[in-house]
Motif scaffolding. Structure first.
Motif, PDB file in Angstrom:
ATOM      1  N   ALA A  34       0.830  -1.203   0.000  1.00 57.37           N
ATOM      2  CA  ALA A  34       0.000   0.000   0.000  1.00 57.37           C
ATOM      3  C   ALA A  34       0.867   1.256   0.000  1.00 57.37           C
ATOM      4  O   ALA A  34       0.610   2.208  -0.752  1.00 57.37           O
ATOM      5  CB  ALA A  34      -0.936  -0.015   1.213  1.00 57.37           C
ATOM      6  N   ARG A  35       1.906   1.262   0.818  1.00 59.05           N
ATOM      7  CA  ARG A  35       2.798   2.432   0.876  1.00 59.05           C
ATOM      8  C   ARG A  35       3.532   2.623  -0.445  1.00 59.05           C
ATOM      9  O   ARG A  35       3.747   3.763  -0.890  1.00 59.05           O
ATOM     10  CB  ARG A  35       3.779   2.258   2.031  1.00 59.05           C
ATOM     11  CG  ARG A  35       3.109   2.239   3.411  1.00 59.05           C
ATOM     12  CD  ARG A  35       4.144   2.173   4.533  1.00 59.05           C
ATOM     13  NE  ARG A  35       3.504   2.041   5.843  1.00 59.05           N
ATOM     14  CZ  ARG A  35       3.384   0.888   6.497  1.00 59.05           C
ATOM     15  NH1 ARG A  35       3.873  -0.228   5.976  1.00 59.05           N
ATOM     16  NH2 ARG A  35       2.777   0.847   7.674  1.00 59.05           N
ATOM     17  N   SER A  36       3.914   1.529  -1.079  1.00 54.18           N
ATOM     18  CA  SER A  36       4.636   1.622  -2.354  1.00 54.18           C
ATOM     19  C   SER A  36       3.763   2.193  -3.461  1.00 54.18           C
ATOM     20  O   SER A  36       4.273   2.706  -4.458  1.00 54.18           O
ATOM     21  CB  SER A  36       5.156   0.242  -2.774  1.00 54.18           C
ATOM     22  OG  SER A  36       4.107  -0.586  -3.262  1.00 54.18           O
ATOM     23  N   GLN A  37       2.436   2.111  -3.286  1.00 55.01           N
ATOM     24  CA  GLN A  37       1.498   2.623  -4.289  1.00 55.01           C
ATOM     25  C   GLN A  37       0.997   4.026  -3.953  1.00 55.01           C
ATOM     26  O   GLN A  37       0.084   4.536  -4.604  1.00 55.01           O
ATOM     27  CB  GLN A  37       0.304   1.668  -4.409  1.00 55.01           C
ATOM     28  CG  GLN A  37       0.671   0.254  -4.833  1.00 55.01           C
ATOM     29  CD  GLN A  37       1.375   0.221  -6.174  1.00 55.01           C
ATOM     30  OE1 GLN A  37       0.849   0.717  -7.179  1.00 55.01           O
ATOM     31  NE2 GLN A  37       2.571  -0.362  -6.219  1.00 55.01           N
ATOM     32  N   GLY A  38       1.607   4.647  -2.954  1.00 59.73           N
ATOM     33  CA  GLY A  38       1.233   6.013  -2.609  1.00 59.73           C
ATOM     34  C   GLY A  38       0.071   6.123  -1.643  1.00 59.73           C
ATOM     35  O   GLY A  38      -0.600   7.170  -1.597  1.00 59.73           O
ATOM     36  N   TYR A  39      -0.180   5.075  -0.869  1.00 62.51           N
ATOM     37  CA  TYR A  39      -1.255   5.097   0.121  1.00 62.51           C
ATOM     38  C   TYR A  39      -0.666   4.970   1.522  1.00 62.51           C
ATOM     39  O   TYR A  39       0.450   4.481   1.701  1.00 62.51           O
ATOM     40  CB  TYR A  39      -2.225   3.924  -0.104  1.00 62.51           C
ATOM     41  CG  TYR A  39      -3.050   4.043  -1.355  1.00 62.51           C
ATOM     42  CD1 TYR A  39      -4.340   4.561  -1.324  1.00 62.51           C
ATOM     43  CD2 TYR A  39      -2.542   3.630  -2.589  1.00 62.51           C
ATOM     44  CE1 TYR A  39      -5.105   4.661  -2.475  1.00 62.51           C
ATOM     45  CE2 TYR A  39      -3.296   3.723  -3.750  1.00 62.51           C
ATOM     46  CZ  TYR A  39      -4.579   4.246  -3.686  1.00 62.51           C
ATOM     47  OH  TYR A  39      -5.335   4.346  -4.831  1.00 62.51           O
ATOM     48  N   GLU A  40      -1.428   5.400   2.502  1.00 60.28           N
ATOM     49  CA  GLU A  40      -1.061   5.148   3.882  1.00 60.28           C
ATOM     50  C   GLU A  40      -2.227   4.450   4.586  1.00 60.28           C
ATOM     51  O   GLU A  40      -3.390   4.598   4.174  1.00 60.28           O
ATOM     52  CB  GLU A  40      -0.692   6.434   4.607  1.00 60.28           C
ATOM     53  CG  GLU A  40      -1.805   7.449   4.734  1.00 60.28           C
ATOM     54  CD  GLU A  40      -1.350   8.726   5.433  1.00 60.28           C
ATOM     55  OE1 GLU A  40      -2.224   9.450   5.941  1.00 60.28           O
ATOM     56  OE2 GLU A  40      -0.130   8.989   5.473  1.00 60.28           O
ATOM     57  N   LEU A  41      -1.920   3.698   5.619  1.00 57.22           N
ATOM     58  CA  LEU A  41      -2.971   2.990   6.349  1.00 57.22           C
ATOM     59  C   LEU A  41      -3.921   3.992   6.991  1.00 57.22           C
ATOM     60  O   LEU A  41      -3.510   5.045   7.472  1.00 57.22           O
ATOM     61  CB  LEU A  41      -2.359   2.089   7.411  1.00 57.22           C
ATOM     62  CG  LEU A  41      -1.462   0.952   6.920  1.00 57.22           C
ATOM     63  CD1 LEU A  41      -1.009   0.104   8.096  1.00 57.22           C
ATOM     64  CD2 LEU A  41      -2.173   0.096   5.889  1.00 57.22           C
ATOM     65  N   ASP A  42      -5.199   3.631   7.030  1.00 65.27           N
ATOM     66  CA  ASP A  42      -6.225   4.502   7.584  1.00 65.27           C
ATOM     67  C   ASP A  42      -7.022   3.754   8.652  1.00 65.27           C
ATOM     68  O   ASP A  42      -8.246   3.840   8.712  1.00 65.27           O
ATOM     69  CB  ASP A  42      -7.143   4.993   6.460  1.00 65.27           C
ATOM     70  CG  ASP A  42      -8.056   6.119   6.904  1.00 65.27           C
ATOM     71  OD1 ASP A  42      -7.677   6.874   7.814  1.00 65.27           O
ATOM     72  OD2 ASP A  42      -9.167   6.228   6.348  1.00 65.27           O
TER      73      ASP A  42
END
Length: 216
Positions: A173-181
């Motif tokens: 997820a982080r590698s795709q430009g997202y952060e945990l929510d």
């Protein structure tokens, strides 16, 4: 042929072992909340299972009722969807700690077909309660869950091996430009594709989802 949600929505119930970002649509569930180790024999989790499956199959089997008043408008034959669970360690604590299962806070749930209205759900609860007065049917409630954007992956193997898969999922997820929510409203989510009573631990299939939000 009975409608099978797992087959009709493969992107939601049969993902690959490589993670992906998915938009999950809003769905309606029968749900029960609880606290504690799900493996405790005869514990609260087991009681929740009786409620969830009992109410779910009451709806499904309404087609066989001889009482016309129990026939549901818009009913279609279907396979009861798999058990799902939202997990946390309690209010304000992010994620799950597999080493302290007694502290798990969970919402266990089973998806309901689109024809299940508030009225039909109330009837199903009452019908199940009449046959099982020992059950606290009031614990079960309708849950309209609009999950939104998640990182998702299929975990294969024992439940206790999930942390390694979760780490891969979160890194992706982080590698795709997202952060945990992760929050009290958006929790660690599991869908149990396999029946642990029948499948060997190494063959278990569990969909794991983590809510995410795009960075920037």
């Amino acid at each position: 042929m009975a409608f099978d949600y797992k087959k009709e929505y493969k992107d939601l119930y049969q993902p690959k072992t490589m993670p992906a970002i998915v938009m999950v649509p809003a769905m309606r569930f029968v749900a029960v909340d609880g606290v504690g180790d799900p493996n405790e024999e005869g514990g609260d989790y087991a009681k929740a299972m009786q409620l969830l499956y009992g109410i779910s199959f009451t709806v499904k089997m309404s087609k066989k009722s001889k009482n016309p008043a129990e026939h549901i408008d818009g009913y279609f034959d279907y396979t009861v969807p798999p058990l799902e669970g939202l997990w946390s360690m309690g209010e304000g604590v992010s994620g799950v700690d597999y080493a302290h299962k007694a502290d798990f806070h969970w919402t266990s749930m089973i998806r309901l077909p689109e024809f299940v209205t508030d009225k039909i759900f109330a009837w199903a609860k009452a019908s199940f309660a009449a046959k099982h007065p020992e059950s606290d049917v009031n614990r079960a409630y309708l849950f309209d869950f609009d999950e939104g954007v998640v990182a998702q992956v299929m975990h294969k193997g024992p439940y206790d091996d999930e942390p390694a898969t979760v780490a891969i999922l979160d890194d992706y997820a982080r590698s795709q430009g997202y952060e945990l929510d992760l929050s009290d409203a958006r929790r660690h989510h599991e869908i149990y594709i396999s029946d642990p009573r029948r499948a060997k631990p190494e063959n278990l299939k569990t969909v794991i989802r983590h809510p995410v939000v795009k960075v920037g």
